[in-house]
Design a protein around this motif. Structure first.
Motif: not given
Length: 450
Positions: A90-118
């Motif tokens: 869902a979030p990748i699809t929304a980001a890619m709809a705006q042509g923002a693969i770089g922003s989508a990847l930033a979101g993925i990194i943020a999720v990974g970082l938060l998961l590691a902190v958890v």
């Protein structure tokens, strides 16, 4: 780390026994089972980048690398394959709809970082705080709305070729209900193959790429058998990136649930001591997800398909997963395989996603059923009801230039309604105990004794 002991005669699993994580069968059998795990994860792992527009080969590469990272971080004691997580669609699809693969990847990194902190917190403090923050009614609502939020995307693809979409959807359902075991578990992958074959046979094999002027068949024909995956760089500088990251963060809740469930499932089948690696599993998946986001791959999670294969074979050896991870990395260096999956027609994707997105939502509902959530309590009713409508309708909100979508708003709504409702219920009960007004029976209902 690599000191596996040979199980029995190395060829068979004794009746009533399992091959433990620290054991293995002989190497020919281990390699064969590793390849079987690649086949099991193949359909779902490829489906996520196919649906989101991410590079298929790159996602496969980081899937294999993530699996190896997972094994290393968990001390080679927890068998798991890390494939593409559907929760990121869902979030990748929304980001890619705006042509923002770089922003989508930033979101993925943020999720990974938060998961590691958890994971670090769980390793130190245990899982109790997660259960208090996200009781079943909240966790189920969040998981469900992530799936149902994608319904408009499924319908959009379905309309591209209604016949192909219907054939694909029917095939998915038939494979799921007619077959047991392995074939039943890969029903989505098999349904895509049926729809793909139909589209190719009827001449609707996809549309010509306006940039290259090549048809999908020509792209496949020209793709090399061996080549480097396509890498992308995350973009943290764009003004829209931070609102995109906010849209990604609720995915952490899904990944926590999936990882915890995976560890508990393996512990049930092998040894209860495996549960002590829950924190490490979360850290490992977080690190693997950050690595994927840094290079252009989709976020990862422990895979239910592979859990099913372990349960069927009774082989929980981590040696099998080293083989599976290495095999995935090798396959990632074949652009032709990526071109085949990128050529799947939109109608076929519409059929399979109609089932897939609904199934993601049903996982959330299953959380309610398994935990016997009491929906006679108004606070539970409103926690689920408001969150689902926000997710399905795709609510959006602008805050100082940042746009938040239905997943973020629905997640916040579920957390606020549940915890605020129970806080009020406890306050009202305390007031009644002190001689204050007594609330009517069922007036709030969020607290177990309200």
């Amino acid at each position: 780390m690599f000191g596996w002991t040979l199980h029995g005669d190395g060829r068979t699993v004794a009746p009533g026994k399992v091959v433990a994580p620290g054991e293995r069968l002989n190497w020919p059998a281990t390699v064969a089972m590793g390849v079987q795990h690649v086949v099991a994860m193949f359909g779902a792992t490829f489906l996520v980048p196919t649906l989101t527009g991410f590079p298929v080969s790159t996602t496969l590469l980081f899937s294999g690398l993530g699996t190896i990272l997972f094994l290393i971080i968990t001390g080679n004691r927890l068998p798991s394959y890390l494939g593409s997580s559907f929760a990121f669609i869902a979030p990748i699809t929304a980001a890619m709809a705006q042509g923002a693969i770089g922003s989508a990847l930033a979101g993925i990194i943020a999720v990974g970082l938060l998961l590691a902190v958890v994971g670090v917190v769980v390793q130190v403090a245990g899982l109790g705080w997660v259960d208090r923050l996200m009781p079943p009614v909240v966790a189920g609502a969040i998981v469900a709305l992530i799936g149902f939020n994608l319904a408009p995307t499924a319908w959009s693809n379905f309309q591209a070729d209604g016949i192909a979409a219907t054939i694909t959807l029917v095939a998915v359902i038939l494979f799921a209900v007619l077959f047991r075991g392995f074939l039943g578990r890969i029903s989505i992958f098999l349904g895509v193959i049926v729809g793909f074959v139909y589209s190719a046979a009827t001449g609707y094999f996809g549309v010509e790429n306006p940039d290259t002027g090549l048809s999908p068949a020509e792209v496949i024909d020209q793709a090399a058998w061996i080549g480097l995956p396509q890498f992308h760089v995350p973009d943290f500088a764009s003004p829209s990136t931070w609102s995109t990251i906010a849209m990604f963060l609720p995915v952490v809740l899904v990944l926590v649930a999936e990882n915890v469930g995976h560890v508990r499932g393996v512990a049930t089948m092998t040894d209860d001591s495996v549960n002590r690696y829950t924190g490490r599993a979360l850290i490992a998946d977080g690190v693997a997800t950050m690595a994927a986001g840094a290079g252009g791959g989709s976020g990862t999670t422990t895979y239910g398909e592979n859990i099913g294969v372990m349960a069927a074979t009774r082989v929980y050896s981590t040696a099998v997963y080293w083989v599976a991870g290495a095999a995935a990395i090798v396959l990632a260096f074949s652009p032709k395989i990526g071109a085949v999956f990128n050529s799947i027609p939109a109608g076929v994707l519409g059929g399979v996603t109609t089932a897939l997105y609904g199934l993601i939502g049903i996982i959330g509902i299953k959380i309610w059923v398994d935990n016997r959530v009491d929906f006679s309590r108004p606070v539970n009713q409103y926690t689920a009801a408001v969150a689902l409508v926000i997710g399905i309708a795709g609510f959006t909100m602008q805050v100082e230039g940042f746009e938040f979508g239905g997943i973020v708003i629905g997640t916040v709504a579920a957390l606020v309604i549940y915890h605020l409702g129970n806080l009020i219920a406890r306050a009202r009960r305390t007031g009644a105990d002190d001689g204050g007004p007594i609330p009517a029976v069922g007036q709030m209902g969020g607290d177990p004794e309200a």
